[in-house]
Motif scaffolding. Sequence first.
Motif, PDB file in Angstrom:
ATOM      1  N   SER A  62       1.992   4.133  -3.156  1.00 32.14           N
ATOM      2  CA  SER A  62       1.848   5.534  -3.048  1.00 32.14           C
ATOM      3  C   SER A  62       3.342   6.276  -3.375  1.00 32.14           C
ATOM      4  O   SER A  62       3.425   7.264  -4.222  1.00 32.14           O
ATOM      5  CB  SER A  62       1.436   6.019  -1.616  1.00 32.14           C
ATOM      6  OG  SER A  62       1.675   7.436  -1.408  1.00 32.14           O
ATOM      7  N   ALA A 113      -5.348   5.351   0.392  1.00 29.32           N
ATOM      8  CA  ALA A 113      -6.201   5.559   1.815  1.00 29.32           C
ATOM      9  C   ALA A 113      -6.950   4.387   2.291  1.00 29.32           C
ATOM     10  O   ALA A 113      -6.968   3.998   3.442  1.00 29.32           O
ATOM     11  CB  ALA A 113      -6.862   6.727   1.677  1.00 29.32           C
ATOM     12  N   VAL A 114      -7.783   3.903   1.537  1.00 30.24           N
ATOM     13  CA  VAL A 114      -8.424   2.612   1.958  1.00 30.24           C
ATOM     14  C   VAL A 114      -7.653   1.400   2.208  1.00 30.24           C
ATOM     15  O   VAL A 114      -7.755   0.834   3.109  1.00 30.24           O
ATOM     16  CB  VAL A 114      -9.529   2.225   0.759  1.00 30.24           C
ATOM     17  CG1 VAL A 114     -10.178   1.052   1.058  1.00 30.24           C
ATOM     18  CG2 VAL A 114     -10.486   3.420   0.585  1.00 30.24           C
ATOM     19  N   HIS A 149      -3.455  10.825   2.848  1.00 33.40           N
ATOM     20  CA  HIS A 149      -3.849  10.471   1.660  1.00 33.40           C
ATOM     21  C   HIS A 149      -5.304  10.984   1.284  1.00 33.40           C
ATOM     22  O   HIS A 149      -5.579  11.412   0.221  1.00 33.40           O
ATOM     23  CB  HIS A 149      -3.913   9.121   1.302  1.00 33.40           C
ATOM     24  CG  HIS A 149      -2.320   8.681   0.972  1.00 33.40           C
ATOM     25  ND1 HIS A 149      -1.148   8.668   1.679  1.00 33.40           N
ATOM     26  CD2 HIS A 149      -1.728   8.586  -0.400  1.00 33.40           C
ATOM     27  CE1 HIS A 149      -0.187   8.376   0.874  1.00 33.40           C
ATOM     28  NE2 HIS A 149      -0.301   8.217  -0.239  1.00 33.40           N
ATOM     29  N   ALA A 201       0.885  -1.113  -0.005  1.00 33.03           N
ATOM     30  CA  ALA A 201      -0.049  -0.033   0.060  1.00 33.03           C
ATOM     31  C   ALA A 201       0.758   1.307   0.038  1.00 33.03           C
ATOM     32  O   ALA A 201       0.380   2.212  -0.867  1.00 33.03           O
ATOM     33  CB  ALA A 201      -1.010   0.144   1.196  1.00 33.03           C
ATOM     34  N   TRP A 209      -7.396   8.146  -3.010  1.00 28.49           N
ATOM     35  CA  TRP A 209      -8.392   7.664  -2.298  1.00 28.49           C
ATOM     36  C   TRP A 209      -8.222   5.825  -2.109  1.00 28.49           C
ATOM     37  O   TRP A 209      -8.286   5.364  -0.925  1.00 28.49           O
ATOM     38  CB  TRP A 209      -9.728   7.537  -2.639  1.00 28.49           C
ATOM     39  CG  TRP A 209     -10.256   8.891  -2.556  1.00 28.49           C
ATOM     40  CD1 TRP A 209     -10.621   9.906  -3.482  1.00 28.49           C
ATOM     41  CD2 TRP A 209     -10.832   9.521  -1.285  1.00 28.49           C
ATOM     42  NE1 TRP A 209     -11.312  11.383  -2.706  1.00 28.49           N
ATOM     43  CE2 TRP A 209     -11.317  10.681  -1.602  1.00 28.49           C
ATOM     44  CE3 TRP A 209     -10.785   8.979  -0.127  1.00 28.49           C
ATOM     45  CZ2 TRP A 209     -11.763  11.791  -0.575  1.00 28.49           C
ATOM     46  CZ3 TRP A 209     -11.542   9.660   1.140  1.00 28.49           C
ATOM     47  CH2 TRP A 209     -11.708  11.035   0.847  1.00 28.49           C
ATOM     48  N   ALA A 220      -2.827   6.938   5.902  1.00 25.35           N
ATOM     49  CA  ALA A 220      -4.143   6.994   5.567  1.00 25.35           C
ATOM     50  C   ALA A 220      -4.885   8.381   5.430  1.00 25.35           C
ATOM     51  O   ALA A 220      -5.356   9.043   4.496  1.00 25.35           O
ATOM     52  CB  ALA A 220      -5.226   6.079   6.258  1.00 25.35           C
ATOM     53  N   SER A 229      -4.464   1.505   3.045  1.00 25.67           N
ATOM     54  CA  SER A 229      -3.672   1.656   4.222  1.00 25.67           C
ATOM     55  C   SER A 229      -4.621   1.531   5.490  1.00 25.67           C
ATOM     56  O   SER A 229      -4.675   1.132   6.465  1.00 25.67           O
ATOM     57  CB  SER A 229      -3.142   3.074   4.423  1.00 25.67           C
ATOM     58  OG  SER A 229      -2.376   3.477   3.224  1.00 25.67           O
ATOM     59  N   ALA A 230      -6.211   2.029   5.525  1.00 27.50           N
ATOM     60  CA  ALA A 230      -6.777   1.575   6.441  1.00 27.50           C
ATOM     61  C   ALA A 230      -7.068  -0.013   6.603  1.00 27.50           C
ATOM     62  O   ALA A 230      -7.131  -0.327   7.804  1.00 27.50           O
ATOM     63  CB  ALA A 230      -8.279   2.308   6.284  1.00 27.50           C
TER      64      ALA A 230
END
Length: 394
Positions: free
Chosen positions: A18, A164-165, A82, A14, A161, A79, A167-168
């Motif tokens: 990025s 971010a997802v 981002h 992830a 996005w 996250a 990473s979460a």
Amino acid sequence: MPFAVYVLGVAVFAISTSEFMLSGLVPAIAADLAVSIPDAGMLTSAFAIGMVVGGPPLAVLTMRWERRRALGAFLVAFAVVHVVGAVATDYAVLMVTRVLGALACAAFWAVAATAAIGMAGENAKARAMSVVVGGTTLACVAGVPGGAFLGQHLGWRAAFWAVAVLSALSVIAVLATLPPSAPGPVARVELKPLFSKPLVVAYALNALVQGATFCTFTYLAPLVTEVAGLGAGWIPGTLVLFGIGSFIGITVGGRIADARPLTVLGAGMAALALGWAVLALTAGNAVVAVALVFVQGLLAFGIAPVLTSRVFYLAGFAPTLAGGLSTAAFNVGNTVGPWFGGLAIDAGLGFRSPVWVSALMMIMALGVFALIPKNSGKNVRRRVDPGRARSTHG
């Protein structure tokens, strides 16, 4: 290999997506934020610089943190920045998010490497690192092209996005699978052995090999189109081919590096130096050039487990800070290699010149390799603090 090590590899996928995905998003970002393409390209440089300067000090600041919580915190921060980047309408705000994201990424790398090494056991450090660093190669194969696809069809913000997802989701997986650990030692305990000659040699080798790799990788597109004579449609496929070679290399390298580290490292670096020189000479032949892109990716990442794990074998009781310095060395190479390649192009030496720079950097790496004592052909097995050993194995 503990399942949690593979979870760390997914998290690295992830964050590495990025790190590299902007290569396919720069024109869209420049147009949307009304800045020049070189200015948009500085977002990539800012991330790399943040990784270099952020790793060691953040490793010091977080050494007393419990590793699972520290990794979760870094991924949450990653996250969040981002999300902010995805909604940013100002170039300066986006630049700040890239720097902050790089700091979180550097800290995550340092702690994740230490955690993976601890969970894998004393005789499987290279294999553990091959799993973790393998997340980077998967980012090259799937994450970066996926980010470019999202950018083309849904806009560059969709790629932010998506990171971010991912990473979460990685936060949840890390907190659910990693065993608890005791806090690390105070910083002064880890500082003493970090600048011994063997470790400085290990850092230098990491920087030179990565610099050589990313020097050519950065300018692969013009090499394919302007020198090999292939159409622009070949560029994504060539990048994916490099990524596939990298993934195979790191998988195989991780399985053999612990037993014969210096044999793998020396032979791999010599083959890389020869391969870059042959690519520079034969880049006009499209078939040979494409084949060598695959081979060089395989070789470059095939020795990556040795480069990273050797630091931990040598560092003794200083794994966290050694991991931070190793991450910094990697990103020094990631920064200066493309810079040297760009200087060669700007000097009018053509699009083959970055490949010659890569070959020269590998020759320098072989010179540094010669400084390693001949009696260190086996990885050094340092005594492990029993308290730390218990904590890292749950």
